[in-house]
Motif scaffolding. Structure first.
Motif, short mmCIF file in Angstrom:
data_model
loop_
_atom_site.label_atom_id
_atom_site.label_comp_id
_atom_site.label_asym_id
_atom_site.label_seq_id
_atom_site.Cartn_x
_atom_site.Cartn_y
_atom_site.Cartn_z
N ALA A 150 -4.87 16.83 -4.35
CA ALA A 150 -3.51 16.74 -4.89
C ALA A 150 -2.56 17.66 -4.12
CB ALA A 150 -3.52 17.09 -6.37
N ALA A 151 -3.03 18.89 -3.86
CA ALA A 151 -2.19 19.88 -3.19
C ALA A 151 -1.85 19.44 -1.77
CB ALA A 151 -2.90 21.23 -3.18
N VAL A 152 -2.83 18.85 -1.08
CA VAL A 152 -2.60 18.41 0.29
C VAL A 152 -1.58 17.27 0.31
CG1 VAL A 152 -3.68 17.24 2.25
CG2 VAL A 152 -4.80 19.20 1.18
N ILE A 153 -1.67 16.39 -0.67
CA ILE A 153 -0.71 15.28 -0.73
C ILE A 153 0.71 15.81 -0.98
CG2 ILE A 153 -0.04 13.20 -2.01
CD1 ILE A 153 -3.08 12.72 -2.44
N ALA A 154 0.81 16.86 -1.81
CA ALA A 154 2.13 17.40 -2.13
C ALA A 154 2.67 18.31 -1.02
CB ALA A 154 2.08 18.17 -3.44
N GLY A 155 1.77 18.80 -0.16
CA GLY A 155 2.24 19.61 0.97
C GLY A 155 2.13 21.10 0.80
N ARG A 156 1.23 21.52 -0.06
CA ARG A 156 1.04 22.96 -0.22
C ARG A 156 0.46 23.56 1.06
NH1 ARG A 156 0.36 26.45 -4.61
NH2 ARG A 156 0.28 24.83 -6.18
N GLU A 157 0.91 24.78 1.37
CA GLU A 157 0.43 25.43 2.59
C GLU A 157 -0.95 26.04 2.40
OE1 GLU A 157 3.47 28.14 3.78
OE2 GLU A 157 4.88 26.51 4.20
N GLY A 158 -1.61 26.33 3.49
CA GLY A 158 -2.88 27.03 3.43
C GLY A 158 -4.09 26.12 3.57
N TYR A 159 -3.83 24.83 3.77
CA TYR A 159 -4.94 23.89 3.94
C TYR A 159 -4.96 23.41 5.39
CZ TYR A 159 -4.88 23.87 -1.13
OH TYR A 159 -4.91 24.24 -2.43
N GLY A 214 -8.86 13.21 10.10
CA GLY A 214 -8.40 12.16 9.19
C GLY A 214 -6.90 12.09 9.07
N GLN A 215 -6.44 11.15 8.25
CA GLN A 215 -5.00 10.99 8.09
C GLN A 215 -4.62 10.58 6.67
OE1 GLN A 215 -3.60 7.85 10.64
NE2 GLN A 215 -4.60 6.24 9.47
N VAL A 216 -3.36 10.88 6.34
CA VAL A 216 -2.81 10.48 5.05
C VAL A 216 -1.52 9.72 5.34
CG1 VAL A 216 -1.92 11.23 2.82
CG2 VAL A 216 -3.74 12.54 3.93
N LEU A 217 -1.50 8.46 4.99
CA LEU A 217 -0.30 7.66 5.20
C LEU A 217 0.36 7.37 3.85
CD1 LEU A 217 -1.47 5.01 7.85
CD2 LEU A 217 -0.28 7.17 8.25
N TYR A 218 1.67 7.57 3.81
CA TYR A 218 2.45 7.23 2.61
C TYR A 218 3.44 6.15 3.02
CZ TYR A 218 6.06 7.59 -0.96
OH TYR A 218 6.99 7.31 -1.92
N LYS A 219 3.29 4.97 2.45
CA LYS A 219 4.10 3.81 2.83
C LYS A 219 4.08 3.64 4.36
CE LYS A 219 7.24 3.76 -1.12
NZ LYS A 219 8.63 3.95 -1.57
N GLY A 220 2.93 3.87 4.93
CA GLY A 220 2.75 3.66 6.36
C GLY A 220 3.16 4.83 7.24
N GLU A 221 3.76 5.87 6.63
CA GLU A 221 4.18 7.02 7.44
C GLU A 221 3.23 8.20 7.28
OE1 GLU A 221 8.28 8.27 8.01
OE2 GLU A 221 8.85 6.66 6.62
N ASN A 222 3.16 9.00 8.34
CA ASN A 222 2.28 10.17 8.30
C ASN A 222 2.83 11.22 7.34
OD1 ASN A 222 0.66 12.34 8.73
ND2 ASN A 222 0.92 12.39 10.97
N ALA A 267 7.66 7.11 -6.37
CA ALA A 267 6.87 5.91 -6.08
C ALA A 267 5.39 6.23 -6.19
CB ALA A 267 7.19 5.41 -4.67
N LEU A 268 5.07 7.51 -5.98
CA LEU A 268 3.67 7.93 -6.10
C LEU A 268 3.62 9.24 -6.89
CD1 LEU A 268 0.63 7.83 -5.28
CD2 LEU A 268 1.27 9.18 -3.26
N ALA A 269 2.96 9.18 -8.04
CA ALA A 269 2.82 10.40 -8.83
C ALA A 269 1.36 10.79 -8.89
CB ALA A 269 3.37 10.18 -10.24
N ILE A 270 1.08 12.04 -8.52
CA ILE A 270 -0.27 12.58 -8.65
C ILE A 270 -0.23 13.53 -9.83
CG2 ILE A 270 -2.15 13.78 -7.44
CD1 ILE A 270 -1.16 11.55 -5.68
N LEU A 271 -0.97 13.23 -10.86
CA LEU A 271 -0.94 14.08 -12.06
C LEU A 271 -2.23 14.87 -12.13
CD1 LEU A 271 0.60 11.46 -14.52
CD2 LEU A 271 1.78 13.13 -13.06
N ASP A 272 -2.11 16.16 -11.81
CA ASP A 272 -3.29 17.01 -11.71
C ASP A 272 -3.61 17.63 -13.07
OD1 ASP A 272 -5.39 18.47 -10.80
OD2 ASP A 272 -4.22 19.82 -9.52
N GLU A 273 -4.63 17.13 -13.68
CA GLU A 273 -5.09 17.63 -14.99
C GLU A 273 -3.95 17.81 -15.97
OE1 GLU A 273 -8.09 20.54 -15.19
OE2 GLU A 273 -9.01 19.94 -13.30
N ILE A 310 0.86 -1.19 0.00
CA ILE A 310 0.00 0.00 0.00
C ILE A 310 0.90 1.24 0.00
CG2 ILE A 310 -1.73 1.34 1.27
CD1 ILE A 310 -2.78 -1.33 2.35
N ILE A 311 0.75 2.03 -1.03
CA ILE A 311 1.59 3.23 -1.13
C ILE A 311 0.90 4.41 -0.48
CG2 ILE A 311 2.60 4.87 -2.77
CD1 ILE A 311 3.73 2.67 -4.21
#
Lengths: 460, 255
Positions: free
Chosen positions: B48-57, B62-70, B169-175, B4-5
């Motif tokens: 997409a922005a939240v996964i990449a770490g953009r500020e302002g959100y 809830g939680q987002v785990l990437y390879k088991g890490e926060n 390992a994980l690519a988010i392609l936004d539009e 699980i990525i």
């Protein structure tokens, strides 16, 4: 209006006493020095009441004592000549230490002459007197002081139709264990259809305060071309008042670039007079200032005749408590129709304590002209920062890269690739905090410096 | 479990007082390609922005785990070095920074993070040349400033080129398909397809089924009003294309 004088009295008093004592030494061959000094007495040091000094306070510089460089100091101040080699560039060199040229005068096979201005006055009096003082502009008390106290400097003459094979480098270094007051005078004459590249560096080799008051007159005859690159990297106590006057005849082309990396107070007055049709001047600069450093650039482009073009482009980055003044002036005379003149200065404030004053002045008397000006003050682009970070680039590195990119536009004006790369390297070091002004050599890097002993020149 | 990525659980996001994401659940495994579709303003780009770490959100739940890490605790640069990549909907122009300098810095920061020596100039050049072919990029493009004066197609191509260089390992392609003509779409999609492996995962965000003709997804999600409301296979995308997003609304109202 009553003019309230700031307290510059300490150094003014010292100058008066000094001039009375040394009057003979200075005015023996140049009686006009006495006239110039009288004028200084009348006008004094410029105060903030003067529009062109409104934002620059000299009190901390002028409430101090200096060793005023005098004619008989040549031997006293003789120190090893400073050399600075930029890898990949060979140059003709004039090394000026503590106000005195280390070279006498060199004449190349193609009749190019370069070396000490004092020596040139002795050997080529007609050539020098044809140009000396002809283009200089009286701006304020510093102008009078330079006229009074100048002793030496660089002289360069490029005859008609000659293209100087190598760049000529003028190294202006301060290296003395007392606080020095120096008045350097340079004269550069380009003949018709001649061409040269001039590297002009101001360096301090120690951490003592110096006050340098220099005037450079650069005459460009018809169809001549000059690439002029100025580099300023001096210690944080030192103040430089630097006047450069470019006088351009018909169809001459000037590319003048100035990069300022360190300095306590850098005041640059860059004056260009376009006095021949179809001449073109491009004046650009970049400055990176931090701590309590200050840079005050006054760029004055005068379109005196028609069909000339000019461009001013400056970029500044200011951190900590650094301050900058940028005054860009374009004057277009009544007959200077078809003038195209533009000006742009952009700044990034890294800290919220840094200060910037920028003022464009456009004075236009002709009716068929194209003039524009723009100034901006801002921060780094947050979107770009995030974009870079999202690719794994550390925030600090991203800031450095973006800041470098911001000033690099001005570096593109430098046509010599190794020099451009050297500048780029210095700016990157400067941005990452690694370029200071080290005890031995400000250009601390991969460069090897040579120190050479002077042969005692005696001109007076 | 090990494959699980990305695992997103009950993710709620606010911008200011407005709740944009209202309890997203999403699990992406290695080797999978997911498509997230949906009309404008449903929170796809926010995700997409939240996964990449953009500020302002503001993550309220809830939680987002990437390879088991926060993932949410990591800086954007660390996420990238750990293998998260965002293909921007609007790639940023950076005048004065060449693509070469930009990518060399990025790759070396990745390498430093993983305890590797900086890449040699020779190896970097070879890598650039290899990856450029993937997106049929002309060589002079790499000497230009990042995205400066690029056409829409060139910008998107440059995003995939960067993805190829960084091997996430994980690519988010936004539009990634927006603003592309048919030829550019094919080139970009082919580039992405060549980068699909058994070890990595790709999440494609798009409005249109068109892109999915080229990049065939394993899973299709439909987002609506801050939530994933439907999940299915490729045929879900076909249905969307056929009936439009109004159909989604109807389906939701029925249930």
């Amino acid at each position: 209006m009553e003019i309230v004088k700031q307290d510059y009295s300490k150094f003014e008093r010292q100058l008066k006493i000094f001039f009375e004592e040394k009057y003979q030494d200075f005015s023996l061959k140049f009686p006009e020095r006495a006239v110039a000094f009288q004028q200084f007495i009348t006008e004094g040091f410029p105060t903030r009441q003067l529009e062109s000094w409104r934002n620059t306070d000299l009190a901390h510089i002028l409430n101090d004592n200096y060793h005023i460089v005098a004619p008989n100091d040549r031997n006293l101040l003789s120190t090893a000549a400073f050399h600075c080699n930029v890898q990949g560039i060979n140059v003709h060199e004039i090394s000026i230490t503590n106000g005195f040229s280390n070279q006498k005068l060199i004449k190349l096979d193609n009749d190019v002459i370069y070396g000490s201005l004092q020596e040139a006055i002795l050997q080529y009096p007609d050539l020098v007197s044809k140009h000396f003082g002809k283009y200089n502009k009286h701006l304020d008390g510093f102008s009078s002081l330079n006229d009074t106290f100048w002793l030496d400097g660089a002289f360069v003459y490029v005859p008609d139709n000659i293209s100087l094979d190598l760049p000529l480098q003028i190294l202006n270094a301060y290296n003395w264990d007392e606080q020095l007051f120096l008045s350097v005078r340079n004269l550069i004459v380009l003949g018709k259809n001649s061409k040269m590249t001039l590297l002009h560096c101001d360096d301090s080799l120690n951490h003592h305060r110096a006050l340098s008051n220099s005037v450079s007159e650069i005459y460009m005859d018809e169809y001549s071309e000059m690439d002029y690159y100025k580099l300023q990297n001096i210690n944080n106590k030192t103040a430089i008042v630097n006047r450069i006057i470019f006088y351009q005849e018909q169809a001459s082309r000037l590319n003048a670039n100035q990069v300022s990396l360190n300095g306590g107070l850098l005041r640059n007055d860059i004056h260009v007079k376009l006095d021949g049709k179809m001449s073109d001047a491009d004046v650009s600069g970049a400055y990176l200032m931090d701590k309590n450093q200050m840079i005050d650039n006054h760029v004055h482009v005068h379109h005196a005749v028609s069909d000339c073009t000019s461009n001013q482009e400056f970029r500044g980055v200011l951190d900590d408590y650094a301050a900058t003044v940028f005054n860009g002036y374009i004057l277009v005379d009544k007959d200077a129709q078809k003038t195209a003149a533009q000006q742009s200065c952009r700044h990034i404030l890294v800290s919220d304590k840094a200060k910037i004053e920028t003022q464009p002045f456009l004075e236009i008397y002709a009716d068929d002209v194209k003039c524009s000006h723009g100034a901006s003050v801002g921060q780094l682009d947050n979107e770009a920062l995030f974009y870079m970070r999202s690719r794994g680039i550390d925030e600090q590195n991203a800031r450095t890269l973006l800041t470098y990119a911001f000033v690099s536009v001005v570096l593109d004006k430098i046509k010599i690739k190794p020099l451009r790369e050297r500048y780029a390297d210095m700016i990157k070091q400067r941005l990452s905090g690694n370029l200071g002004i080290c005890g031995q050599c400000v250009l601390d890097c991969s460069i090897k410096e040579k120190m050479e002993q002077l042969d005692g020149l005696k001109l007076f | 479990m090990n494959n699980i990525i990305l695992s997103i659980k009950d993710l709620h996001i606010k911008i200011g007082d407005r709740e944009i994401l209202k309890g997203i659940n999403l699990e992406v495994k290695a080797g999978e390609t997911h498509a997230i579709m949906g009309p404008n303003g449903t929170g796809k780009s926010t995700l997409a922005a939240v996964i990449a770490g953009r500020e302002g959100y503001n993550v309220t739940q809830g939680q987002v785990l990437y390879k088991g890490e926060n993932l949410l605790e990591m800086s954007p640069e660390r996420r990238s070095r750990e293998g998260v990549f965002l293909g921007f909907q609007y790639p940023v122009e950076i005048p004065g920074v060449s693509i070469t300098d930009f990518l060399k810095t990025a790759i070396n920061e990745h390498r430093k993070y993983h305890g590797l020596e900086p890449i040699s100039a020779k190896d970097f050049l070879a890598l650039m040349n290899e990856k450029k072919k993937l997106v049929e990029m002309t060589s002079n493009l790499a000497n230009r400033s990042v995205n400066e004066g690029f056409s829409g197609g060139e910008k998107k191509r440059n995003e995939i080129f960067q993805m190829a260089m960084l091997e996430p390992a994980l690519a988010i392609l936004d539009e990634t398909d927006s603003g592309l003509d048919i030829d550019a779409l094919r080139i970009v999609a082919n580039g992405v397809n060549k980068l699909r492996t058994k070890e990595n995962a790709i999440v494609v965000i798009t409005h249109y089924q068109r892109l999915l003709d080229y990049i065939v997804p394993d899973v299709v999600h439909v987002m609506y009003d801050g939530n994933i409301v439907m999940t299915g296979n490729k045929s879900l995308a076909m249905n969307l294309e056929k009936h439009g997003y109004a159909w989604v609304k109807e389906q939701l109202d029925i249930s």
